[in-house]
Design an enzyme around this catalytic site. Structure first.
Site, PDB file in Angstrom:
ATOM      1  N   SER A  18       4.274   5.279  -2.338  1.00 49.96           N
ATOM      2  CA  SER A  18       5.297   6.292  -2.093  1.00 49.96           C
ATOM      3  C   SER A  18       6.524   6.060  -2.960  1.00 49.96           C
ATOM      4  CB  SER A  18       5.687   6.295  -0.611  1.00 49.96           C
ATOM      5  OG  SER A  18       4.576   6.605   0.213  1.00 49.96           O
ATOM      6  N   GLY A  53       0.817  -1.207   0.000  1.00 50.08           N
ATOM      7  CA  GLY A  53       0.000   0.000   0.000  1.00 50.08           C
ATOM      8  C   GLY A  53       0.847   1.250   0.000  1.00 50.08           C
ATOM      9  N   CYS A  54       1.147   1.742   1.194  1.00 51.52           N
ATOM     10  CA  CYS A  54       1.796   3.048   1.308  1.00 51.52           C
ATOM     11  C   CYS A  54       3.251   3.029   0.858  1.00 51.52           C
ATOM     12  CB  CYS A  54       1.673   3.545   2.739  1.00 51.52           C
ATOM     13  SG  CYS A  54      -0.062   3.761   3.245  1.00 51.52           S
ATOM     14  N   ILE A  55       3.955   1.908   1.035  1.00 52.59           N
ATOM     15  CA  ILE A  55       5.342   1.836   0.568  1.00 52.59           C
ATOM     16  C   ILE A  55       5.374   1.853  -0.957  1.00 52.59           C
ATOM     17  CG2 ILE A  55       7.447   0.442   0.508  1.00 52.59           C
ATOM     18  CD1 ILE A  55       6.938   1.773   3.196  1.00 52.59           C
TER      19      ILE A  55
END
Length: 214
Positions: free
Chosen positions: A159, A154-156
């Site tokens: 980003s 998700g966020c990794i």
């Protein structure tokens, strides 16, 4: 060779999975290592992947402090009714637990920010989306962004994609990111390494940071 090695070799043979390498001006980005993912009973609790990644990140954070490089954290917080989370909180209703009043949005104690660190509040997966992160890194003349945190899928990943698109060398130490399940974790590490940044061992990052230590 493992299946992973065969896939990597196939990618490189077809012109993918090149190396971006380390630059000369790094920062450490600690993405969503918050208590929501490490507290039993939390709807977002993700053991063992995230707690293991927290433990693996402790020496890396210590090395970053010794090297005196910028350290930036992200957390996630929403209004009590979730209206500032848009479709994201509709897709992931568990995120509604992350209100400004909740202790779950705090950074884990093992990796607690220091007064000189920057903590950015975000609403969506990418640490860049709707935040001042890119402008801050550019103003600091950062060229290498070391990413640790959760979740890998998700966020990794989000980003990492945005970090590359903003022109930063994205480095992900594989031991220092975690997810709810091993399958999405491994698949997204492979995808990041194939297209968006370098997935390396934490020992490689520690060796790189030694040159900046006083």
């Amino acid at each position: 060779m493992t299946d992973y090695d065969h896939l990597t070799a196939d990618y490189r043979r077809h012109g993918l999975a090149g190396r971006v390498g380390f630059g000369t001006s790094p920062a450490l980005l600690v993405i969503d290592f918050i208590k929501a993912y490490t507290t039993p009973g939390s709807p977002l609790y993700a053991a063992p992947g995230v707690p293991d990644a927290v433990r693996a990140s402790q020496p890396l954070l210590a090395a970053a402090r010794a090297a005196a490089i910028p350290i930036i954290y992200t957390t996630v917080a929403y209004a009590s009714d979730g209206r500032d989370g848009g479709i994201f909180v509709q897709k992931v209703p568990a995120l509604r637990q992350l209100t400004h009043e909740s202790p779950l949005i705090a950074i884990v104690d093992e990796l607690a920010p220091q007064p000189d660190d920057l903590v950015i509040e975000k609403k969506y997966a990418s640490a860049f989306f709707g935040t001042h992160l890119a402008a801050t890194l550019t103003a600091l003349r950062i060229d290498t962004l070391i990413m640790i945190g959760c979740s890998t899928s998700g966020c990794i990943r989000a980003s990492a994609v945005d970090g590359m698109q903003h022109g930063f060398r994205v480095i992900v130490p594989r031991e220092c990111v975690g997810d709810r399940a091993p399958e999405p974790h491994l698949a997204n590490l492979f995808d990041i390494d194939g297209k968006y940044g370098d997935v390396v061992s934490v020992s490689e990052v520690l060796a790189y940071l030694q040159q900046f230590a006083g």
